[in-house]
Write a protein that holds these residues in place. Structure first.
Motif, PDB file in Angstrom:
ATOM      1  N   GLY A  90       0.835  -1.191   0.000  1.00  0.00           N
ATOM      2  CA  GLY A  90       0.000   0.000   0.000  1.00  0.00           C
ATOM      3  C   GLY A  90       0.872   1.245   0.000  1.00  0.00           C
ATOM      4  O   GLY A  90       2.094   1.168   0.138  1.00  0.00           O
ATOM      5  N   VAL A  91       0.236   2.415  -0.154  1.00  0.00           N
ATOM      6  CA  VAL A  91       0.961   3.685  -0.247  1.00  0.00           C
ATOM      7  C   VAL A  91       0.331   4.705   0.687  1.00  0.00           C
ATOM      8  O   VAL A  91      -0.896   4.848   0.725  1.00  0.00           O
ATOM      9  N   VAL A  92       1.178   5.417   1.438  1.00  0.00           N
ATOM     10  CA  VAL A  92       0.696   6.483   2.315  1.00  0.00           C
ATOM     11  C   VAL A  92       1.507   7.754   2.057  1.00  0.00           C
ATOM     12  O   VAL A  92       2.618   7.705   1.516  1.00  0.00           O
ATOM     13  N   GLN A  93       0.936   8.886   2.455  1.00  0.00           N
ATOM     14  CA  GLN A  93       1.640  10.158   2.345  1.00  0.00           C
ATOM     15  C   GLN A  93       1.830  10.737   3.739  1.00  0.00           C
ATOM     16  O   GLN A  93       0.873  10.901   4.492  1.00  0.00           O
ATOM     17  N   ALA A  94       3.081  11.022   4.084  1.00  0.00           N
ATOM     18  CA  ALA A  94       3.395  11.577   5.392  1.00  0.00           C
ATOM     19  C   ALA A  94       2.862  12.996   5.510  1.00  0.00           C
ATOM     20  O   ALA A  94       2.612  13.660   4.503  1.00  0.00           O
ATOM     21  N   PRO A  95       2.696  13.496   6.737  1.00  0.00           N
ATOM     22  CA  PRO A  95       2.222  14.869   6.916  1.00  0.00           C
ATOM     23  C   PRO A  95       3.090  15.919   6.223  1.00  0.00           C
ATOM     24  O   PRO A  95       2.596  16.973   5.833  1.00  0.00           O
ATOM     25  N   ASP A  96       4.388  15.628   6.038  1.00  0.00           N
ATOM     26  CA  ASP A  96       5.272  16.581   5.362  1.00  0.00           C
ATOM     27  C   ASP A  96       5.161  16.507   3.843  1.00  0.00           C
ATOM     28  O   ASP A  96       5.784  17.291   3.135  1.00  0.00           O
ATOM     29  N   GLY A  97       4.388  15.540   3.330  1.00  0.00           N
ATOM     30  CA  GLY A  97       4.170  15.424   1.893  1.00  0.00           C
ATOM     31  C   GLY A  97       4.921  14.302   1.211  1.00  0.00           C
ATOM     32  O   GLY A  97       4.633  13.975   0.053  1.00  0.00           O
ATOM     33  N   ALA A  98       5.894  13.703   1.877  1.00  0.00           N
ATOM     34  CA  ALA A  98       6.641  12.596   1.290  1.00  0.00           C
ATOM     35  C   ALA A  98       5.725  11.386   1.093  1.00  0.00           C
ATOM     36  O   ALA A  98       4.871  11.094   1.934  1.00  0.00           O
ATOM     37  N   ILE A  99       5.930  10.696  -0.031  1.00  0.00           N
ATOM     38  CA  ILE A  99       5.118   9.523  -0.357  1.00  0.00           C
ATOM     39  C   ILE A  99       5.910   8.257  -0.043  1.00  0.00           C
ATOM     40  O   ILE A  99       7.067   8.113  -0.446  1.00  0.00           O
ATOM     41  N   TRP A 100       5.272   7.342   0.667  1.00  0.00           N
ATOM     42  CA  TRP A 100       5.894   6.096   1.100  1.00  0.00           C
ATOM     43  C   TRP A 100       5.096   4.898   0.603  1.00  0.00           C
ATOM     44  O   TRP A 100       3.881   4.833   0.788  1.00  0.00           O
ATOM     45  N   LYS A 101       5.790   3.963   0.001  1.00  0.00           N
ATOM     46  CA  LYS A 101       5.179   2.692  -0.402  1.00  0.00           C
ATOM     47  C   LYS A 101       5.733   1.594   0.489  1.00  0.00           C
ATOM     48  O   LYS A 101       6.961   1.483   0.654  1.00  0.00           O
ATOM     49  N   ILE A 102       4.864   0.806   1.084  1.00  0.00           N
ATOM     50  CA  ILE A 102       5.291  -0.303   1.930  1.00  0.00           C
ATOM     51  C   ILE A 102       4.789  -1.580   1.273  1.00  0.00           C
ATOM     52  O   ILE A 102       3.588  -1.728   1.026  1.00  0.00           O
ATOM     53  N   ALA A 103       5.717  -2.496   0.954  1.00  0.00           N
ATOM     54  CA  ALA A 103       5.335  -3.640   0.128  1.00  0.00           C
ATOM     55  C   ALA A 103       6.166  -4.876   0.432  1.00  0.00           C
ATOM     56  O   ALA A 103       7.267  -4.799   0.983  1.00  0.00           O
ATOM     57  N   THR A 104       5.629  -6.024   0.031  1.00  0.00           N
ATOM     58  CA  THR A 104       6.322  -7.301   0.118  1.00  0.00           C
ATOM     59  C   THR A 104       5.987  -8.126  -1.123  1.00  0.00           C
ATOM     60  O   THR A 104       4.903  -7.976  -1.703  1.00  0.00           O
ATOM     61  N   SER A 105       6.908  -8.976  -1.520  1.00  0.00           N
ATOM     62  CA  SER A 105       6.631  -9.872  -2.647  1.00  0.00           C
ATOM     63  C   SER A 105       5.845 -11.099  -2.200  1.00  0.00           C
ATOM     64  O   SER A 105       5.313 -11.842  -3.021  1.00  0.00           O
ATOM     65  N   ALA A 106       5.756 -11.293  -0.882  1.00  0.00           N
ATOM     66  CA  ALA A 106       5.005 -12.429  -0.339  1.00  0.00           C
ATOM     67  C   ALA A 106       3.509 -12.116  -0.302  1.00  0.00           C
ATOM     68  O   ALA A 106       3.115 -10.975  -0.074  1.00  0.00           O
ATOM     69  N   LYS A 107       2.707 -13.125  -0.507  1.00  0.00           N
ATOM     70  CA  LYS A 107       1.259 -12.944  -0.456  1.00  0.00           C
ATOM     71  C   LYS A 107       0.646 -13.537   0.812  1.00  0.00           C
ATOM     72  O   LYS A 107      -0.522 -13.304   1.109  1.00  0.00           O
TER      73      LYS A 107
END
Length: 210
Positions: A91-108
């Motif tokens: 999934g993807v989130v945006q920090a309060p300062d505006g930076a975009i972060w994607k957190i992911a895994t290849s595992a299902k």
């Protein structure tokens, strides 16, 4: 998080933010990246997509959920809810300062208890010309690990170190779930061994400080 220093590439990522105390508190609560991620005061004008994504690669879906959960609880905005896809889960989130972060895994599927362990931090730059920017970094000593023509490039890095990757700007924005348009400062500086320079897309590097 223990990240090995890679002298040839990235030693630290510096985010330029309007409120350093608030940003530092957010990142400590959300991800716990320590000195690898730093913040610096800046009010440089910026609008829309800043042209980069910071990606946290983890081992299983429960870790994705844990990191996204703490980020949202600390004030992040969800851009893409975590879900399964053909390549894994993320999934993807945006920090309060505006930076975009994607957190992911290849595992299902989870293979053990949920953890907070981060395997890789990847700085993904959305660039206008992947081949030209790739050559810029090759000329400065970086080695290409993966390359898919004019679409995607990933540079070699030591295991568990900060990695650098290039993606077309529009593709990066689509991956982040935001419009590709943006102007002004990138609000990011990369600290590493290639010295002080600015790449073809305006991303600044400086010699990393201890």
């Amino acid at each position: 998080m223990n990240i090995t220093v890679n002298q040839a590439a990235i030693e630290s990522v510096i985010l330029e933010v309007p409120d350093t105390a608030a940003a530092a508190a957010f990142y400590a609560a959300a991800f716990g990246l320590g000195d690898t991620l730093r913040v610096r005061a800046s009010d440089a004008p910026t609008t829309g997509f800043r042209g980069y994504i910071l990606s946290l690669v983890v081992s299983q879906p429960s870790t994705v959920d844990s990191l996204i959960g703490t980020a949202v609880a600390a004030g992040a905005t969800t851009l893409k809810p975590a879900k399964k896809s053909f390549w894994g889960y993320g999934g993807v989130v945006q920090a309060p300062d505006g930076a975009i972060w994607k957190i992911a895994t290849s595992a299902k599927k989870d293979t053990g208890p949920a953890t907070r362990e981060i395997d890789d931090l990847v700085v993904l730059l959305g660039v206008d010309n992947v081949k030209a920017t790739k050559q810029f970094y090759v000329d400065r000593g970086l080695t290409v690990a993966k390359s898919f023509g004019s679409k995607y490039v990933e540079f070699d890095a030591a295991p568990s170190s900060v990695k650098l990757a290039l993606y077309g700007r529009r593709a990066a924005a689509k991956d982040a779930g935001v419009p590709a348009e943006g102007t002004g400062s990138h609000r990011i500086v990369i600290g590493g061994g290639i010295g002080t320079c600015t790449d073809p897309d305006g991303f600044a590097w400086e010699v990393a400080s201890a």
